[in-house]
Design a protein around this motif. Structure first.
Motif, short mmCIF file in Angstrom:
data_model
loop_
_atom_site.label_atom_id
_atom_site.label_comp_id
_atom_site.label_asym_id
_atom_site.label_seq_id
_atom_site.Cartn_x
_atom_site.Cartn_y
_atom_site.Cartn_z
N PHE A 271 -11.47 11.31 11.53
CA PHE A 271 -11.32 9.86 11.73
C PHE A 271 -10.39 9.30 10.67
N GLU A 272 -9.46 8.47 11.09
CA GLU A 272 -8.54 7.83 10.17
C GLU A 272 -8.21 6.44 10.69
N ILE A 273 -8.23 5.44 9.80
CA ILE A 273 -7.89 4.08 10.20
C ILE A 273 -7.02 3.47 9.11
N TYR A 274 -6.05 2.69 9.53
CA TYR A 274 -5.15 1.98 8.63
C TYR A 274 -5.18 0.51 9.02
N LEU A 275 -5.56 -0.36 8.07
CA LEU A 275 -5.61 -1.79 8.32
C LEU A 275 -4.63 -2.47 7.38
N SER A 276 -3.93 -3.48 7.87
CA SER A 276 -2.97 -4.20 7.05
C SER A 276 -2.85 -5.64 7.53
N THR A 277 -2.62 -6.53 6.57
CA THR A 277 -2.35 -7.92 6.93
C THR A 277 -0.86 -8.14 7.13
N ASP A 278 -0.05 -7.12 6.85
CA ASP A 278 1.40 -7.19 7.00
C ASP A 278 1.78 -6.66 8.37
N ALA A 279 2.28 -7.53 9.24
CA ALA A 279 2.64 -7.13 10.60
C ALA A 279 3.76 -6.10 10.62
N SER A 280 4.54 -6.01 9.54
CA SER A 280 5.64 -5.05 9.52
C SER A 280 5.25 -3.74 8.83
#
Length: 170
Positions: free
Chosen positions: A36-45
């Motif tokens: 399992f791997e997840i990447y979350l970001s507030t940067d749309a780019s």
């Protein structure tokens, strides 16, 4: 019957992780556990999971020169291997903390450190962990080279953009 229940629990855990991320004020989070791997970001780019590393700011030491003009601390630096920016080679690149959190040089207590002075790294090399709210993010080198200095203390709180390592490209 255990499949749907397990899947529902996993989905609930993911939703809780996302809610914690949104409430934390962090800009990015990369979590990996087994497959399992997840990447979350507030940067749309932001580049996402296909990226080589968690987005950390790396900059040549020359760009950080104004920080060297700050007054010298009245106490000794907390890490013997920490080098003042003025004592680093001109071509050194600084790997910085992605956000506020606790800096760990090893994956768990008693384990060998990820890197040490003299370690050869690639862009994908995990150099340390930064933990916030029991979520650990691996900080990757972001470039190929040799670790010249460790600029933070293991187990200490680091601030966003704080220098963690100096790497000599090559």
């Amino acid at each position: 019957m255990s499949g749907p229940k397990t899947e529902a629990v996993a989905l609930a855990d993911i939703e809780a992780l996302i809610a914690d991320f949104q409430a934390s004020g962090m800009r990015e989070l990369h979590v990996r556990s087994g497959e399992f791997e997840i990447y979350l970001s507030t940067d749309a780019s932001a580049p996402g999971l296909g990226a080589q590393a968690v987005a950390v700011r790396v900059e040549p030491i020359a760009a950080a020169a104004p920080a060297a003009a700050a007054p010298a601390p009245t106490t000794a630096p907390p890490v013997a291997s920490a080098a003042a920016p003025s004592s680093l080679p001109d071509n050194a690149v600084i790997v910085r903390a992605p956000y506020l959190g606790t800096f760990y040089r090893a994956p768990k207590p008693g384990s060998p450190v990820y890197v040490d002075v003299g370690s050869v790294v690639t862009a994908d090399t995990e150099m340390c962990l930064v933990e916030v709210m029991k979520l650990f993010t691996a900080v990757r080198a972001g470039l190929s080279g040799t670790v010249h200095a460790i600029l933070a203390t293991d187990g200490a709180m680091v601030e966003a953009d704080q220098p963690l390592f100096a790497v000599i490209p090559g």
